[in-house]
Design an enzyme around this catalytic site. Structure first.
Site, PDB file in Angstrom:
ATOM      1  N   ASP A  24       0.841  -1.194   0.000  1.00  0.00           N
ATOM      2  CA  ASP A  24       0.000   0.000   0.000  1.00  0.00           C
ATOM      3  C   ASP A  24       0.879   1.248   0.000  1.00  0.00           C
ATOM      4  O   ASP A  24       1.828   1.350   0.780  1.00  0.00           O
ATOM      5  CB  ASP A  24      -0.916  -0.017   1.235  1.00  0.00           C
ATOM      6  CG  ASP A  24      -2.258   0.618   0.946  1.00  0.00           C
ATOM      7  OD1 ASP A  24      -2.287   1.847   0.742  1.00  0.00           O
ATOM      8  OD2 ASP A  24      -3.266  -0.114   0.910  1.00  0.00           O
ATOM      9  N   SER A  77      -6.654   3.922  -2.228  1.00  0.00           N
ATOM     10  CA  SER A  77      -6.787   2.473  -2.007  1.00  0.00           C
ATOM     11  C   SER A  77      -8.117   1.920  -2.480  1.00  0.00           C
ATOM     12  O   SER A  77      -8.194   0.774  -2.905  1.00  0.00           O
ATOM     13  CB  SER A  77      -6.656   2.161  -0.519  1.00  0.00           C
ATOM     14  OG  SER A  77      -5.368   2.420  -0.077  1.00  0.00           O
ATOM     15  N   HIS A 136     -12.200  10.989  -0.448  1.00  0.00           N
ATOM     16  CA  HIS A 136     -13.441  10.643   0.263  1.00  0.00           C
ATOM     17  C   HIS A 136     -14.573  11.608  -0.071  1.00  0.00           C
ATOM     18  O   HIS A 136     -15.743  11.266   0.074  1.00  0.00           O
ATOM     19  CB  HIS A 136     -13.219  10.669   1.774  1.00  0.00           C
ATOM     20  CG  HIS A 136     -12.259   9.630   2.259  1.00  0.00           C
ATOM     21  ND1 HIS A 136     -12.647   8.379   2.655  1.00  0.00           N
ATOM     22  CD2 HIS A 136     -10.905   9.645   2.386  1.00  0.00           C
ATOM     23  CE1 HIS A 136     -11.591   7.669   3.026  1.00  0.00           C
ATOM     24  NE2 HIS A 136     -10.515   8.422   2.862  1.00  0.00           N
ATOM     25  N   ARG A 166      -4.659  14.907   5.396  1.00  0.00           N
ATOM     26  CA  ARG A 166      -4.156  13.569   5.053  1.00  0.00           C
ATOM     27  C   ARG A 166      -4.180  13.355   3.540  1.00  0.00           C
ATOM     28  O   ARG A 166      -3.283  12.763   2.973  1.00  0.00           O
ATOM     29  CB  ARG A 166      -5.020  12.522   5.756  1.00  0.00           C
ATOM     30  CG  ARG A 166      -4.543  11.080   5.646  1.00  0.00           C
ATOM     31  CD  ARG A 166      -5.423  10.219   6.557  1.00  0.00           C
ATOM     32  NE  ARG A 166      -5.112   8.797   6.484  1.00  0.00           N
ATOM     33  CZ  ARG A 166      -4.227   8.174   7.251  1.00  0.00           C
ATOM     34  NH1 ARG A 166      -3.536   8.845   8.134  1.00  0.00           N
ATOM     35  NH2 ARG A 166      -4.034   6.874   7.133  1.00  0.00           N
ATOM     36  N   ASP A 167      -5.235  13.831   2.898  1.00  0.00           N
ATOM     37  CA  ASP A 167      -5.300  13.803   1.430  1.00  0.00           C
ATOM     38  C   ASP A 167      -4.883  15.150   0.861  1.00  0.00           C
ATOM     39  O   ASP A 167      -4.839  15.333  -0.366  1.00  0.00           O
ATOM     40  CB  ASP A 167      -6.724  13.458   0.962  1.00  0.00           C
ATOM     41  CG  ASP A 167      -7.171  12.109   1.483  1.00  0.00           C
ATOM     42  OD1 ASP A 167      -6.311  11.215   1.597  1.00  0.00           O
ATOM     43  OD2 ASP A 167      -8.362  11.945   1.796  1.00  0.00           O
ATOM     44  N   ARG A 202     -10.303  14.261  11.116  1.00  0.00           N
ATOM     45  CA  ARG A 202     -10.822  13.024  10.510  1.00  0.00           C
ATOM     46  C   ARG A 202     -10.314  11.745  11.168  1.00  0.00           C
ATOM     47  O   ARG A 202     -11.026  10.747  11.211  1.00  0.00           O
ATOM     48  CB  ARG A 202     -10.477  12.984   9.027  1.00  0.00           C
ATOM     49  CG  ARG A 202      -8.979  13.103   8.779  1.00  0.00           C
ATOM     50  CD  ARG A 202      -8.616  12.945   7.323  1.00  0.00           C
ATOM     51  NE  ARG A 202      -8.714  11.560   6.917  1.00  0.00           N
ATOM     52  CZ  ARG A 202      -8.582  11.140   5.684  1.00  0.00           C
ATOM     53  NH1 ARG A 202      -8.325  12.017   4.722  1.00  0.00           N
ATOM     54  NH2 ARG A 202      -8.676   9.867   5.374  1.00  0.00           N
ATOM     55  N   ARG A 209     -12.245   3.272  10.322  1.00  0.00           N
ATOM     56  CA  ARG A 209     -12.711   2.265   9.364  1.00  0.00           C
ATOM     57  C   ARG A 209     -12.465   0.861   9.871  1.00  0.00           C
ATOM     58  O   ARG A 209     -11.608   0.622  10.695  1.00  0.00           O
ATOM     59  CB  ARG A 209     -12.059   2.460   7.997  1.00  0.00           C
ATOM     60  CG  ARG A 209     -10.564   2.205   7.949  1.00  0.00           C
ATOM     61  CD  ARG A 209     -10.060   2.418   6.510  1.00  0.00           C
ATOM     62  NE  ARG A 209      -8.620   2.530   6.482  1.00  0.00           N
ATOM     63  CZ  ARG A 209      -7.951   3.220   5.567  1.00  0.00           C
ATOM     64  NH1 ARG A 209      -8.582   3.869   4.606  1.00  0.00           N
ATOM     65  NH2 ARG A 209      -6.643   3.253   5.583  1.00  0.00           N
ATOM     66  N   ALA A 283     -16.635   4.694   0.816  1.00  0.00           N
ATOM     67  CA  ALA A 283     -17.353   3.899   1.808  1.00  0.00           C
ATOM     68  C   ALA A 283     -16.589   3.633   3.093  1.00  0.00           C
ATOM     69  O   ALA A 283     -17.163   3.725   4.184  1.00  0.00           O
ATOM     70  CB  ALA A 283     -17.731   2.551   1.189  1.00  0.00           C
ATOM     71  N   ARG A 285     -14.648   4.721   5.362  1.00  0.00           N
ATOM     72  CA  ARG A 285     -14.667   5.515   6.593  1.00  0.00           C
ATOM     73  C   ARG A 285     -16.055   6.101   6.896  1.00  0.00           C
ATOM     74  O   ARG A 285     -16.182   6.972   7.747  1.00  0.00           O
ATOM     75  CB  ARG A 285     -13.599   6.606   6.515  1.00  0.00           C
ATOM     76  CG  ARG A 285     -12.166   6.045   6.487  1.00  0.00           C
ATOM     77  CD  ARG A 285     -11.147   7.129   6.618  1.00  0.00           C
ATOM     78  NE  ARG A 285      -9.776   6.669   6.519  1.00  0.00           N
ATOM     79  CZ  ARG A 285      -9.059   6.157   7.537  1.00  0.00           C
ATOM     80  NH1 ARG A 285      -9.621   6.032   8.724  1.00  0.00           N
ATOM     81  NH2 ARG A 285      -7.803   5.784   7.357  1.00  0.00           N
ATOM     82  N   LYS A 357      -6.232  -2.058   6.892  1.00  0.00           N
ATOM     83  CA  LYS A 357      -6.281  -2.322   5.448  1.00  0.00           C
ATOM     84  C   LYS A 357      -6.997  -3.632   5.133  1.00  0.00           C
ATOM     85  O   LYS A 357      -7.005  -4.064   3.975  1.00  0.00           O
ATOM     86  CB  LYS A 357      -4.861  -2.360   4.863  1.00  0.00           C
ATOM     87  CG  LYS A 357      -4.107  -1.032   4.941  1.00  0.00           C
ATOM     88  CD  LYS A 357      -4.612  -0.027   3.906  1.00  0.00           C
ATOM     89  CE  LYS A 357      -3.853   1.285   3.980  1.00  0.00           C
ATOM     90  NZ  LYS A 357      -4.363   2.290   3.030  1.00  0.00           N
ATOM     91  N   ASP A 426       1.967   3.312   3.112  1.00  0.00           N
ATOM     92  CA  ASP A 426       0.845   4.242   3.094  1.00  0.00           C
ATOM     93  C   ASP A 426       0.528   4.812   4.473  1.00  0.00           C
ATOM     94  O   ASP A 426       0.477   6.028   4.653  1.00  0.00           O
ATOM     95  CB  ASP A 426      -0.398   3.550   2.548  1.00  0.00           C
ATOM     96  CG  ASP A 426      -1.554   4.522   2.454  1.00  0.00           C
ATOM     97  OD1 ASP A 426      -1.457   5.448   1.631  1.00  0.00           O
ATOM     98  OD2 ASP A 426      -2.524   4.378   3.213  1.00  0.00           O
ATOM     99  N   ASP A 467      -1.007  -0.275  -4.757  1.00  0.00           N
ATOM    100  CA  ASP A 467      -2.316   0.292  -5.121  1.00  0.00           C
ATOM    101  C   ASP A 467      -2.240   1.756  -5.543  1.00  0.00           C
ATOM    102  O   ASP A 467      -3.123   2.248  -6.243  1.00  0.00           O
ATOM    103  CB  ASP A 467      -3.332   0.108  -3.989  1.00  0.00           C
ATOM    104  CG  ASP A 467      -2.914   0.788  -2.686  1.00  0.00           C
ATOM    105  OD1 ASP A 467      -1.713   1.120  -2.520  1.00  0.00           O
ATOM    106  OD2 ASP A 467      -3.792   0.988  -1.830  1.00  0.00           O
TER     107      ASP A 467
HETATM  108  C1  3PG Z   1      -7.327   7.353   4.202  1.00  0.00           C
HETATM  109  O1  3PG Z   1      -8.538   7.126   4.227  1.00  0.00           O
HETATM  110  O2  3PG Z   1      -6.538   6.910   5.031  1.00  0.00           O
HETATM  111  C2  3PG Z   1      -6.795   8.249   3.111  1.00  0.00           C
HETATM  112  O3  3PG Z   1      -7.713   9.250   2.815  1.00  0.00           O
HETATM  113  C3  3PG Z   1      -6.552   7.473   1.874  1.00  0.00           C
HETATM  114  O4  3PG Z   1      -5.745   6.378   2.111  1.00  0.00           O
HETATM  115  P1  3PG Z   1      -6.012   4.981   1.390  1.00  0.00           P
HETATM  116  O5  3PG Z   1      -6.690   5.274   0.087  1.00  0.00           O
HETATM  117  O6  3PG Z   1      -4.606   4.479   1.192  1.00  0.00           O
HETATM  118  O7  3PG Z   1      -6.800   4.129   2.303  1.00  0.00           O
HETATM  119 CO    CO Z   2      -3.471   6.084   1.962  1.00  0.00          CO
END
Ligand code: 3PG
Ligand code: CO
Length: 555
Positions: A24, A77, A136, A166-167, A202, A209, A283, A285, A357, A426, A467
């Site tokens: 990841d 991801s 998201h 984070r994004d 967040r 998640r 979805a 989160r 994950k 990641d 990914d």
């Molecule tokens: C997250 O939800 O952690 C990030 O916004 C995106 O990370 P991921 O796509 O690697 O889960």
């Molecule tokens: Co990520």
């Protein structure tokens, strides 16, 4: 007449064990001091890239290649694992919401009508991630929706924001809140009572998640529904600025806060008769908060009060659970995934990752579907993630444990496919901690080694890919690629994913010597991997799958 039966591959044999390893957040980028994969000691991945005994190439993992609206959209991801598992490119949530808003169809659907029933006498609450990250949610979609509801009879709106970092860059939350406050002020000029009611970071509020930590959702519930939080402010701009000024504070982890009026009363708790929309299209989160809002019977935390509301998701977040039952935009219908085909063609499958994950190699891989296709043929193992810490504190995460499970599954010879996600690049990359991310990359590399050794022992085949990018570039760059500095002259740390392509390496003693990458697919992406893996199991892929990356030359 449709059939699940896959045709035999004309040249490739059946019965080889195949390990599919997804690193990841592991992209390919030029070697420099911000490329943690380059700096880290990664002998296994280096040798795969060197390609002496295996095939190695890059594939696209961002933008249109994975169903995102534009090629400026970094990979993530969800779309990455969807493409890997489904073998086709689907217009993803971000784009489906764009289209529904542009055409106005969003306002004609059942979901919108359902929430609209509360406009006359109740409040419309919008809960979601406030940024332009596009992973998201997107700020411009919120803006468009606000305009839309204001033209369709809404009287009172409360926005419950989740700050990002984070994004998008850490610190960008302030600007997004200012933009939203401006929009809400304009709505107030039009006579609509519109305000921000609560907020939080967040990663600390709401957006957990895979049931990693229900406290995260509870903190959000307390602020959004009950109007209770450890911090109260008169405005969201003040809230974000003050909370960010605390030592070590950042956007991802801002504590929950509630906005109060002159009488110290929360301006927007969620009460009977209100409507609620969760704004995120993605979805993973949203599933937990959706359960808290939707389920009459719920025991994950004490909700104290369960308001009678009309709740709709931006999308439906889980098609199996039909969660939530009302939604504004229909999700992509990802069907006939490679996982389902392979199980139906006798491939016994093992999938494993750690909690953060786990759903990626199962739920996303299988087209946003939870559970097994056939429990007799599959085993999915979740290793509990550390919770309550940021992953730079323990950057090795559970890489070793995941690799051990994969190794044991391979050596047991009970499975034809053993699939894992190694989260380190990641999850640690998202913290922006460069030192820790270097440790993370090394740990992921060691995990790959353990899995490849097991494949060696059983005469199997490995596919090692990723990914999307993250750890390979930790600095925000200008268009020419030069690192960007902030106003104090420090580099701007990139916590987000990237636009970089990802490697895919194929090899192992079970691979026929005549197998090589085709040279007619220079623009191939993650969606081409599913057909490739089907071939390695001895099958042709269905004709509507993106083409396989490999060919077999007789020699
Ligand atoms: C997250 O939800 O952690 C990030 O916004 C995106 O990370 P991921 O796509 O690697 O889960
Ligand atoms: Co990520």
């Amino acid at each position: 007449e449709f059939s699940w039966k896959l045709a035999d591959h004309p040249k490739l044999p059946k019965g080889k064990q195949v390990a599919v390893v997804v690193l990841d957040g592991w992209g390919e980028a030029s070697p420099n001091e911000y490329n943690c994969i380059h700096i880290a000691d990664t002998p296994t991945m280096d040798s795969l890239k060197n390609g002496a005994t295996n095939q190695w190439r890059l594939v696209k993992a961002h933008g249109k290649a994975v169903g995102l609206p534009t090629d400026d959209d970094m990979g993530n991801s969800e779309v990455g694992h969807n493409a890997l598992g489904a073998g086709r490119i689907y217009a993803q949530g971000a784009q489906l919401v764009d289209l529904a808003l542009e055409s106005g169809k969003i306002y004609e659907g059942e979901g919108f009508k359902y929430i609209q029933e509360c406009f006359e006498t109740g409040t419309l609450h919008l809960i979601g991630l406030l940024s332009d990250g596009g992973v998201h949610s997107r700020l411009d979609q919120l803006q468009s929706l606000l305009k839309g509801v204001s033209e369709r009879g809404v009287k009172r709106v409360r926005v419950h924001i989740l700050t990002d970092g984070r994004d998008v860059l850490d610190g960008s939350s302030v600007g997004f809140v200012e933009t939203l406050e401006n929009d809400l002020a304009k709505l107030r000029e039009k006579g609509i009572d519109a305000r921000i009611a609560s907020g939080g970071g967040r990663m600390y509020v709401t957006m957990d998640r895979y049931e990693n930590d229900w406290d995260v959702v509870k903190r959000g519930w307390d602020a959004q529904v009950l109007g209770k939080a450890p911090h109260t402010f008169k405005s969201a701009i003040e809230a974000v600025k003050k909370l960010r000024a605390e030592p070590k504070a950042n956007d991802q982890y801002l504590p929950p806060f509630v906005i109060i009026d002159e009488n110290e009363k929360p301006v927007g708790p969620i009460i009977d008769g209100d409507a609620v929309v969760t704004l995120n299209f993605r979805a993973d989160r949203m599933v937990m908060i959706a359960k808290a809002l939707e389920y009459e019977n719920f025991d994950k935390f004490d909700r104290v009060r369960y308001p009678k509301i009309h709740y709709a998701g931006m999308l439906q977040y889980d098609g199996e659970l039909k969660l939530p039952s009302h939604y504004l935009v229909s999700p992509p219908e990802i069907e006939r995934t490679s996982g389902e085909y392979l199980v139906k063609n006798g491939i016994r499958t093992f999938a494993c990752s750690e909690t953060v994950k786990f759903g990626h190699v199962t739920f996303f891989w299988n087209g946003n579907r939870s559970g097994y296709f056939n429990p007799d043929m599959e085993e999915y193992v979740e290793i509990p993630s550390d919770s309550g810490i940021t992953f730079n504190v323990k950057p090795k995460m559970k890489a070793l444990e995941i690799a051990e499970k994969a190794r044991d599954a391979i050596l047991s010879r009970k499975f034809d496919q053993v699939r894992v996600n190694l989260p380190n690049g990641d999850m640690v990359g998202h913290t922006g901690d460069i030192e820790a991310t270097i440790v993370a990359c090394k740990a992921a590399d060691e995990a790959v080694k353990m899995i490849l050794d097991a494949i060696d022992q059983v005469g199997g085949i490995y596919v090692v890919t990723a990914d999307h990018g993250n750890a390979e570039d930790m600095v925000k760059r200008d268009k020419s690629g030069k690192p960007l500095l902030d106003k104090n002259g420090n580099i701007q740390i990139l916590t987000s994913h990237t636009l970089q392509p990802v490697p895919i390496a194929i090899g192992g003693p079970g691979l026929l010597p005549g197998v090589s990458y085709r040279n007619d697919l220079p623009n191939a992406g993650l969606a081409n991997v599913a057909a490739t893996v089907m071939n390695l199991h001895g099958f042709e892929a269905p004709s509507d799958y993106e083409p396989t990356l490999i060919e077999v030359v007789d020699n």
